[in-house]
Design a protein around this motif. Sequence first.
Motif, mmCIF file in Angstrom:
data_model
loop_
_atom_site.group_PDB
_atom_site.id
_atom_site.type_symbol
_atom_site.label_atom_id
_atom_site.label_comp_id
_atom_site.label_asym_id
_atom_site.label_seq_id
_atom_site.Cartn_x
_atom_site.Cartn_y
_atom_site.Cartn_z
ATOM 1 N N ARG A 142 0.824 -1.214 0.000
ATOM 2 C CA ARG A 142 0.000 0.000 0.000
ATOM 3 C C ARG A 142 0.857 1.261 0.000
ATOM 4 O O ARG A 142 0.502 2.268 -0.622
ATOM 5 C CB ARG A 142 -0.937 -0.013 1.216
ATOM 6 C CG ARG A 142 -2.093 -0.982 1.069
ATOM 7 C CD ARG A 142 -3.104 -0.835 2.180
ATOM 8 N NE ARG A 142 -2.610 -1.356 3.438
ATOM 9 C CZ ARG A 142 -2.673 -2.643 3.781
ATOM 10 N NH1 ARG A 142 -3.183 -3.537 2.947
ATOM 11 N NH2 ARG A 142 -2.239 -3.051 4.959
ATOM 12 N N LEU A 143 1.997 1.219 0.668
ATOM 13 C CA LEU A 143 2.875 2.381 0.719
ATOM 14 C C LEU A 143 3.425 2.709 -0.672
ATOM 15 O O LEU A 143 3.412 3.869 -1.107
ATOM 16 C CB LEU A 143 4.026 2.108 1.694
ATOM 17 C CG LEU A 143 4.951 3.266 2.032
ATOM 18 C CD1 LEU A 143 4.177 4.414 2.670
ATOM 19 C CD2 LEU A 143 6.052 2.796 2.982
ATOM 20 N N THR A 145 5.194 10.377 6.012
ATOM 21 C CA THR A 145 4.261 9.374 5.504
ATOM 22 C C THR A 145 4.816 8.006 5.857
ATOM 23 O O THR A 145 6.007 7.733 5.647
ATOM 24 C CB THR A 145 4.096 9.503 3.982
ATOM 25 O OG1 THR A 145 3.409 10.726 3.683
ATOM 26 C CG2 THR A 145 3.298 8.337 3.409
ATOM 27 N N LEU A 181 -1.974 2.773 6.170
ATOM 28 C CA LEU A 181 -1.211 3.832 5.520
ATOM 29 C C LEU A 181 -1.532 5.183 6.156
ATOM 30 O O LEU A 181 -2.702 5.549 6.293
ATOM 31 C CB LEU A 181 -1.536 3.868 4.030
ATOM 32 C CG LEU A 181 -0.855 4.969 3.203
ATOM 33 C CD1 LEU A 181 0.650 4.774 3.192
ATOM 34 C CD2 LEU A 181 -1.415 4.982 1.782
ATOM 35 N N THR A 226 5.427 13.156 1.454
ATOM 36 C CA THR A 226 5.218 12.641 0.098
ATOM 37 C C THR A 226 4.306 13.585 -0.663
ATOM 38 O O THR A 226 3.370 14.167 -0.116
ATOM 39 C CB THR A 226 4.603 11.229 0.120
ATOM 40 O OG1 THR A 226 3.399 11.248 0.899
ATOM 41 C CG2 THR A 226 5.557 10.226 0.701
ATOM 42 N N THR A 235 0.675 6.253 -7.321
ATOM 43 C CA THR A 235 -0.473 7.090 -7.695
ATOM 44 C C THR A 235 -0.095 8.562 -7.759
ATOM 45 O O THR A 235 -0.779 9.357 -8.418
ATOM 46 C CB THR A 235 -1.629 6.918 -6.695
ATOM 47 O OG1 THR A 235 -1.211 7.339 -5.392
ATOM 48 C CG2 THR A 235 -2.108 5.477 -6.648
ATOM 49 N N GLU A 276 2.176 1.698 -3.551
ATOM 50 C CA GLU A 276 1.050 2.068 -4.413
ATOM 51 C C GLU A 276 0.704 3.544 -4.230
ATOM 52 O O GLU A 276 0.362 4.229 -5.212
ATOM 53 C CB GLU A 276 -0.159 1.194 -4.086
ATOM 54 C CG GLU A 276 -0.036 -0.233 -4.592
ATOM 55 C CD GLU A 276 -1.160 -1.125 -4.107
ATOM 56 O OE1 GLU A 276 -1.320 -2.236 -4.640
ATOM 57 O OE2 GLU A 276 -1.887 -0.710 -3.151
ATOM 58 N N HIS A 277 0.803 4.036 -3.010
ATOM 59 C CA HIS A 277 0.554 5.464 -2.759
ATOM 60 C C HIS A 277 1.512 6.330 -3.569
ATOM 61 O O HIS A 277 1.100 7.312 -4.211
ATOM 62 C CB HIS A 277 0.707 5.747 -1.262
ATOM 63 C CG HIS A 277 0.873 7.185 -0.919
ATOM 64 N ND1 HIS A 277 -0.127 8.128 -1.095
ATOM 65 C CD2 HIS A 277 1.957 7.868 -0.409
ATOM 66 C CE1 HIS A 277 0.317 9.320 -0.698
ATOM 67 N NE2 HIS A 277 1.569 9.189 -0.290
ATOM 68 N N VAL A 280 -0.789 8.987 5.453
ATOM 69 C CA VAL A 280 -0.263 9.939 4.471
ATOM 70 C C VAL A 280 -0.035 11.280 5.151
ATOM 71 O O VAL A 280 -0.954 11.872 5.715
ATOM 72 C CB VAL A 280 -1.221 10.097 3.285
ATOM 73 C CG1 VAL A 280 -0.686 11.127 2.299
ATOM 74 C CG2 VAL A 280 -1.433 8.743 2.600
#
Length: 355
Positions: free
Chosen positions: A187-188, A308, A343, A349, A194, A190-191, A345
């Motif tokens: 997930r990290l 993050t 995650l 980031t 994106t 993927e963040h 945020v």
Amino acid sequence: MTVTLADVAARAQVSPATVSRVLNGNYPVAASTRERVLRAVDELDYVLNGPASSLAAATSDLVGILVNDIADPFFGILAGAAQSEIGGQEGTGRAGGEKLAVVCNTGGSPDRELTYLTLLQRQRAAAVVITGGAVEDPEHSAAMTGKLAKLAAAGTRVVLCGRPRLAGTEESVAAALAFDNRGGGQRLTEHLLTLGHRRIGYIAGPAGRSTTRHRLEGHRAAMDAAGLGDEVDGLTVHGPYERRTGYDATLELLRREPGLTAVVAANDTGALGACAALRDRGLSIPGDVSVAGFDDLPFSADAVPALTTVRLPLYEAGARAGRLAMGREDPPPGGIATVRADLMVRGSTARARPE
């Protein structure tokens, strides 16, 4: 055939008196000699005879908590939370009341891990909580499997917190709380993807550790899904979970890929080292390079910019491990529970800089 103290002395190549001193703990013995004696005790499965054996057969008021590095907040939080549950019961004595929790600092050494477990077995510890990732070495895994079986046979309740359960330990491990390191790592990354990042450096933990492998597997899964799997090996640097590792690894990643736009560290301490290296190179965070960590240690939200990261509920997991060790909470179905990884945020980031 009954194993005698003399047999242990012969195996360890010391005198019977030295073996007695090590087992009784009433006289200083060199660390190397102590480990040699304890290894012989373990290999021969030596058990005290006579009245002393009857006394030792009673489960003690002692509970061991094994950590890799007590100075690391990750382990300090886990140990502190477990200890609060272990030592916070009403009543005293062997009948199930208050226990003495002892933190055993292995320094990440597989040999020290086994040595502490041998010592706790000799003391007939009521329970043992083992925290952190496992050493992925077949010989050590076999030794751990045998040791945990001996502990369970002696009446010690074994709980794992933050590590996977070894095959063959289903009967000897009362409960295992495994962190979702793969999912969190995926997930990290993927963040970051994106946000348009494609040149992402990864600062992994020490090779040969389950936590290191699982978090890196999550990162790789996200990169593979984005068609960037071929970039992972060349932009991955391994090292201890330390600030210095993050600093040095970031400089190495910039040398390999000057156009780097993001750095993921496998723990928050390494991420802070990465931030320091980027600033020393005159790069801004996140304007030039985004940085992310893992664990959500207390300082992460107070970093500038705030980090993050992936949040593991360390205190809650440690406290649960303590309750499981004391038998004050039922084990999860199948003896294994996966602890969520969320995650978080924050300001470190942002979208990748334009080409």
